[in-house]
Design a protein around this motif. Sequence first.
Motif, PDB file in Angstrom:
ATOM      1  N   ARG A 159     -13.382   6.245  -5.388  1.00  0.00           N
ATOM      2  CA  ARG A 159     -12.096   5.602  -5.620  1.00  0.00           C
ATOM      3  C   ARG A 159     -11.065   6.059  -4.585  1.00  0.00           C
ATOM      4  NH1 ARG A 159     -12.321   3.671 -10.806  1.00  0.00           N
ATOM      5  NH2 ARG A 159     -10.074   3.427 -11.066  1.00  0.00           N
ATOM      6  N   THR A 201     -13.869   1.527  -5.350  1.00  0.00           N
ATOM      7  CA  THR A 201     -12.656   0.903  -5.868  1.00  0.00           C
ATOM      8  C   THR A 201     -11.516   1.331  -4.964  1.00  0.00           C
ATOM      9  OG1 THR A 201     -13.461   0.971  -8.141  1.00  0.00           O
ATOM     10  CG2 THR A 201     -11.098   0.694  -7.839  1.00  0.00           C
ATOM     11  N   THR A 244      -7.394   0.684  -4.041  1.00  0.00           N
ATOM     12  CA  THR A 244      -6.103   0.126  -4.415  1.00  0.00           C
ATOM     13  C   THR A 244      -5.126   0.460  -3.298  1.00  0.00           C
ATOM     14  OG1 THR A 244      -6.595   0.509  -6.749  1.00  0.00           O
ATOM     15  CG2 THR A 244      -4.294   0.088  -6.173  1.00  0.00           C
ATOM     16  N   THR A 271     -14.548  -3.209  -5.449  1.00  0.00           N
ATOM     17  CA  THR A 271     -13.276  -3.759  -5.915  1.00  0.00           C
ATOM     18  C   THR A 271     -12.172  -3.391  -4.936  1.00  0.00           C
ATOM     19  OG1 THR A 271     -13.993  -3.476  -8.199  1.00  0.00           O
ATOM     20  CG2 THR A 271     -11.650  -3.790  -7.837  1.00  0.00           C
ATOM     21  N   ARG A 322      -7.966  -3.942  -4.648  1.00  0.00           N
ATOM     22  CA  ARG A 322      -6.700  -4.406  -5.210  1.00  0.00           C
ATOM     23  C   ARG A 322      -5.620  -4.133  -4.182  1.00  0.00           C
ATOM     24  NH1 ARG A 322      -8.799  -1.377  -9.682  1.00  0.00           N
ATOM     25  NH2 ARG A 322      -9.669  -2.790 -11.231  1.00  0.00           N
TER      26      ARG A 322
END
Length: 83
Positions: free
Chosen positions: A30, A48, A50, A65, A67
């Motif tokens: 992450r 992930t 972000t 993922t 974002r």
Amino acid sequence: ELICRGRLTIEKEASVKAKIQAHEAHVLGRVEGDIICSGRLLLAASATVTGTVKVAALVVEEGATIRGSVETASVASSDVLPS
């Protein structure tokens, strides 16, 4: 802030909250923060991210993922890594 002149690897169980600047990065865990790579960024299926991603080349495995925003363009090393 993480600055790497070579390849940076964020392992599957790792969680990073920082701005990352690297020549090449492999993300398996992450990341919260912007990623800037003058080379290739690989986001593994377990990744992930972000934040804003700005890279010369992006590889995203199925299941990863993101974002935030993604910009793929030639990024000069001088723009990424301080002298």
